[in-house]
Design a protein around this motif. Structure first.
Motif, PDB file in Angstrom:
ATOM      1  N   LEU A 237       0.575  -1.414   0.564  1.00 45.10           N
ATOM      2  CA  LEU A 237       0.238   0.011   0.065  1.00 45.10           C
ATOM      3  C   LEU A 237       0.770   0.916  -0.040  1.00 45.10           C
ATOM      4  N   GLU A 238       1.928   1.273   0.632  1.00 44.26           N
ATOM      5  CA  GLU A 238       2.542   2.263   0.774  1.00 44.26           C
ATOM      6  C   GLU A 238       3.419   2.847  -0.610  1.00 44.26           C
ATOM      7  N   MET A 239       3.782   1.735  -1.355  1.00 45.52           N
ATOM      8  CA  MET A 239       4.089   1.853  -2.656  1.00 45.52           C
ATOM      9  C   MET A 239       3.317   2.362  -3.789  1.00 45.52           C
ATOM     10  N   GLY A 240       2.316   2.248  -3.252  1.00 44.67           N
ATOM     11  CA  GLY A 240       1.172   2.752  -3.931  1.00 44.67           C
ATOM     12  C   GLY A 240       0.254   2.122  -5.476  1.00 44.67           C
ATOM     13  N   TYR A 241       0.348   0.618  -4.468  1.00 40.00           N
ATOM     14  CA  TYR A 241      -0.668  -0.285  -5.192  1.00 40.00           C
ATOM     15  C   TYR A 241      -1.296  -0.778  -4.451  1.00 40.00           C
ATOM     16  N   THR A 242      -3.025  -0.678  -4.646  1.00 38.22           N
ATOM     17  CA  THR A 242      -4.030  -1.055  -4.315  1.00 38.22           C
ATOM     18  C   THR A 242      -4.126  -2.314  -3.820  1.00 38.22           C
ATOM     19  N   ASN A 243      -4.175  -3.494  -4.640  1.00 42.31           N
ATOM     20  CA  ASN A 243      -3.846  -4.630  -4.463  1.00 42.31           C
ATOM     21  C   ASN A 243      -2.817  -4.929  -2.995  1.00 42.31           C
ATOM     22  N   LYS A 244      -3.750  -5.331  -1.935  1.00 44.45           N
ATOM     23  CA  LYS A 244      -2.233  -5.486  -0.853  1.00 44.45           C
ATOM     24  C   LYS A 244      -1.988  -6.893  -1.252  1.00 44.45           C
ATOM     25  N   GLY A 245      -2.537  -8.415  -1.872  1.00 51.67           N
ATOM     26  CA  GLY A 245      -1.486  -9.594  -1.901  1.00 51.67           C
ATOM     27  C   GLY A 245      -0.952  -8.919  -3.591  1.00 51.67           C
ATOM     28  N   LEU A 246      -0.606  -7.734  -4.299  1.00 50.72           N
ATOM     29  CA  LEU A 246      -0.219  -8.294  -5.386  1.00 50.72           C
ATOM     30  C   LEU A 246       1.194  -9.142  -5.615  1.00 50.72           C
ATOM     31  N   PHE A 247       2.521  -9.036  -4.290  1.00 52.56           N
ATOM     32  CA  PHE A 247       3.636  -9.433  -3.887  1.00 52.56           C
ATOM     33  C   PHE A 247       3.122 -10.813  -3.698  1.00 52.56           C
ATOM     34  N   LEU A 248       2.201 -11.205  -2.849  1.00 50.79           N
ATOM     35  CA  LEU A 248       2.228 -12.714  -2.741  1.00 50.79           C
ATOM     36  C   LEU A 248       1.601 -13.781  -4.233  1.00 50.79           C
ATOM     37  N   SER A 249       0.588 -12.484  -5.037  1.00 52.27           N
ATOM     38  CA  SER A 249       0.206 -13.621  -6.107  1.00 52.27           C
ATOM     39  C   SER A 249       1.173 -13.341  -6.667  1.00 52.27           C
ATOM     40  N   ILE A 250       1.999 -12.654  -6.947  1.00 48.90           N
ATOM     41  CA  ILE A 250       2.921 -12.758  -8.002  1.00 48.90           C
ATOM     42  C   ILE A 250       4.555 -13.959  -7.614  1.00 48.90           C
ATOM     43  N   TYR A 251       4.567 -13.802  -6.568  1.00 45.98           N
ATOM     44  CA  TYR A 251       6.001 -14.734  -6.140  1.00 45.98           C
ATOM     45  C   TYR A 251       5.003 -16.268  -5.967  1.00 45.98           C
ATOM     46  N   ILE A 252       3.773 -16.534  -5.820  1.00 46.46           N
ATOM     47  CA  ILE A 252       3.248 -17.727  -5.678  1.00 46.46           C
ATOM     48  C   ILE A 252       2.972 -18.108  -7.349  1.00 46.46           C
ATOM     49  N   GLY A 253       2.600 -17.554  -8.117  1.00 42.05           N
ATOM     50  CA  GLY A 253       2.367 -17.290  -9.480  1.00 42.05           C
ATOM     51  C   GLY A 253       3.458 -18.468  -9.861  1.00 42.05           C
ATOM     52  N   VAL A 254       5.167 -17.403  -9.377  1.00 41.60           N
ATOM     53  CA  VAL A 254       5.660 -17.599 -10.596  1.00 41.60           C
ATOM     54  C   VAL A 254       7.018 -19.190  -9.848  1.00 41.60           C
ATOM     55  N   SER A 255       6.912 -19.689  -8.439  1.00 40.33           N
ATOM     56  CA  SER A 255       6.472 -20.241  -7.945  1.00 40.33           C
ATOM     57  C   SER A 255       6.215 -21.939  -8.718  1.00 40.33           C
ATOM     58  N   LEU A 256       5.073 -21.758  -8.601  1.00 41.46           N
ATOM     59  CA  LEU A 256       4.271 -22.745  -9.656  1.00 41.46           C
ATOM     60  C   LEU A 256       5.015 -23.426  -9.957  1.00 41.46           C
ATOM     61  N   LEU A 257       5.837 -22.124 -11.308  1.00 43.89           N
ATOM     62  CA  LEU A 257       6.202 -22.746 -12.645  1.00 43.89           C
ATOM     63  C   LEU A 257       7.680 -23.606 -12.353  1.00 43.89           C
ATOM     64  N   PHE A 258       7.757 -23.080 -11.525  1.00 40.84           N
ATOM     65  CA  PHE A 258       9.819 -23.328 -11.136  1.00 40.84           C
ATOM     66  C   PHE A 258       9.946 -24.986 -10.469  1.00 40.84           C
ATOM     67  N   ARG A 259       8.555 -25.320  -9.509  1.00 39.00           N
ATOM     68  CA  ARG A 259       9.133 -25.838  -8.723  1.00 39.00           C
ATOM     69  C   ARG A 259       8.675 -27.288  -9.896  1.00 39.00           C
TER      70      ARG A 259
END
Length: 407
Positions: A237-259
């Motif tokens: 939120l402090e970085m200016g993004y309204t989606n609080k789960g943005l970081f978690l969504s990106i990292y989990i999605g990438v993790s799925l691809l690399f497992r």
């Protein structure tokens, strides 16, 4: 037949895929409610205790780990799996009934016992039914289904609560845990018949020392996970993004691809190679977050309206690198711990790994509270501490490579 041909022609048992579906339903059941828990606790007068939502869950899981290892080795893999599901079902039915903050946290603690039992059981089951030469890839598949459950839970939990109410969300969680219970009940027991041993509280039952290397790395890499679950929503939120789960969504999605890729690396080159790659990626991720935090702190201190904060490319790059690291670390560490034990002791080996996982999450979540400046977080300190833990894990992985303390 070459190793590549063997990898392409290997067929995973049908029961392995049933177990993966059960694991996905299990992870979905307790992650689907996470987006609503903070608001629910505040509505019950527990705003001061929101920071205990994760530790209350993890402390119970930690307490259950020694018992889960003994149950897995002496009673069977299925007993551990279905026992954890029952805690999920009970918690899902009791969340709507509690009206106080203390009652809510007690139910939350009961819920935590579920992850103390079930993952130990199905991880040992995976190691039992899949050939050792494909264990890393199997752990990658298992982790992918776990992450699918987590990702879907984050995505649909808030939607269900918005349109149907939070009580329906809790009952949905219980229903998903019931589905996992049914799938696990359909699995055969894979525990090797042996003389059952009475559970005794001693150091040998709490820890399976041959698995200390992957467990130590697991502790280090999970420190950041506890911190990120605690502060990342506010940082986003402090970085200016309204989606609080943005970081978690990106990292989990990438993790799925690399497992799946990481499983092949782990099986071909060794477990420590895979964790070295993963922790190196996460060191870079934390370095980016430290840089972004310094820029954010400078902006707050100088009240500079013209200073531009690092943009989405920096933010997404950090999340992607973090996801790559998780994708490499998790399957390799579970496979590494499984490698250290025979069928009679595999439950204890995995229980030790999970205990250190919970300790890492708890440590990260609680130590984040020491980096509070007034009403805001000291993000530089939090991310620097996590980066230091990853750097130590990287160094230890390289040490294990150097002295061949790995598969």
């Amino acid at each position: 037949m070459s190793p590549v041909q063997q990898a392409l022609t290997y067929k995973y048992p049908r029961v392995f895929w049933i177990m993966c579906l059960g694991a996905m339903s299990f992870f979905l059941s307790f992650n689907i409610i996470l987006p609503e828990l903070a608001q629910e606790l505040r509505s019950k007068g527990g705003a001061a205790y929101v920071g205990w939502i994760i530790p209350a869950f993890s402390f119970s899981a930690l307490i259950a780990r020694p018992f889960s290892g003994w149950i897995t080795d002496n009673l069977g893999r299925r007993w551990a799996m279905i026992g954890g599901c029952l805690f999920c079902i009970i918690a899902g039915c009791f969340y709507p009934l509690v009206t106080t903050a203390m009652g809510f946290l007690i139910v939350r603690a009961i819920h935590g016992f579920s992850t103390g039992f079930t993952p130990t059981g199905f991880t040992a089951f995976t190691a039992d039914v899949v050939a050792e030469s494909h264990r890393g890839r199997a752990m990658g598949w298992q982790g992918m289904f776990n992450n699918l459950g987590t990702t879907i839970g984050y995505a649909v939990g808030a939607i269900i609560a918005l349109y149907f109410g939070v009580n329906i969300l809790y009952y949905t969680s219980a229903a998903l845990a019931s589905l996992a219970w049914l799938l696990f009940m359909s699995l055969p027991e894979t525990r090797t018949k042996s003389n059952r041993k009475e559970f005794v509280f001693n150091i040998n039952n709490l820890f399976y020392f041959p698995a200390w290397r992957p467990s130590f790395i697991m502790f280090l890499v999970c420190i950041s996970l506890g911190s990120i679950l605690t502060v990342m929503a506010d940082f986003t939120l402090e970085m200016g993004y309204t989606n609080k789960g943005l970081f978690l969504s990106i990292y989990i999605g990438v993790s799925l691809l690399f497992r799946l890729l990481s499983g092949r690396v782990s099986d071909a080159l060794g477990r420590a190679w895979s964790t070295a790659i993963g922790t190196a990626a996460q060191v870079l991720s934390m370095a980016i977050l430290v840089y972004m935090s310094i820029c954010l702190e400078h902006s707050h201190q100088t009240h500079c309206n013209t200073c531009e904060l690092p943009g989405l490319i920096w933010f997404a790059s950090s999340a992607i690198l973090y996801g790559i690291g998780q994708g490499f670390n998790a399957p390799s560490l579970f496979a590494w711990a499984s490698d250290t034990a025979d069928n009679h002791h595999r439950g204890r080996a995995l229980a030790m790994l999970f205990m250190l996982l919970e300790l890492g999450i708890i440590s990260g979540g609680l130590t984040a509270n020491y980096f509070i400046q007034g009403t805001s977080w000291n993000y530089v300190g939090i991310f620097a501490l996590s980066g230091s833990a990853f750097f130590i894990a990287l160094g230890f992985s390289l040490y294990c490579l150097r002295y061949k303390h790995q598969k």
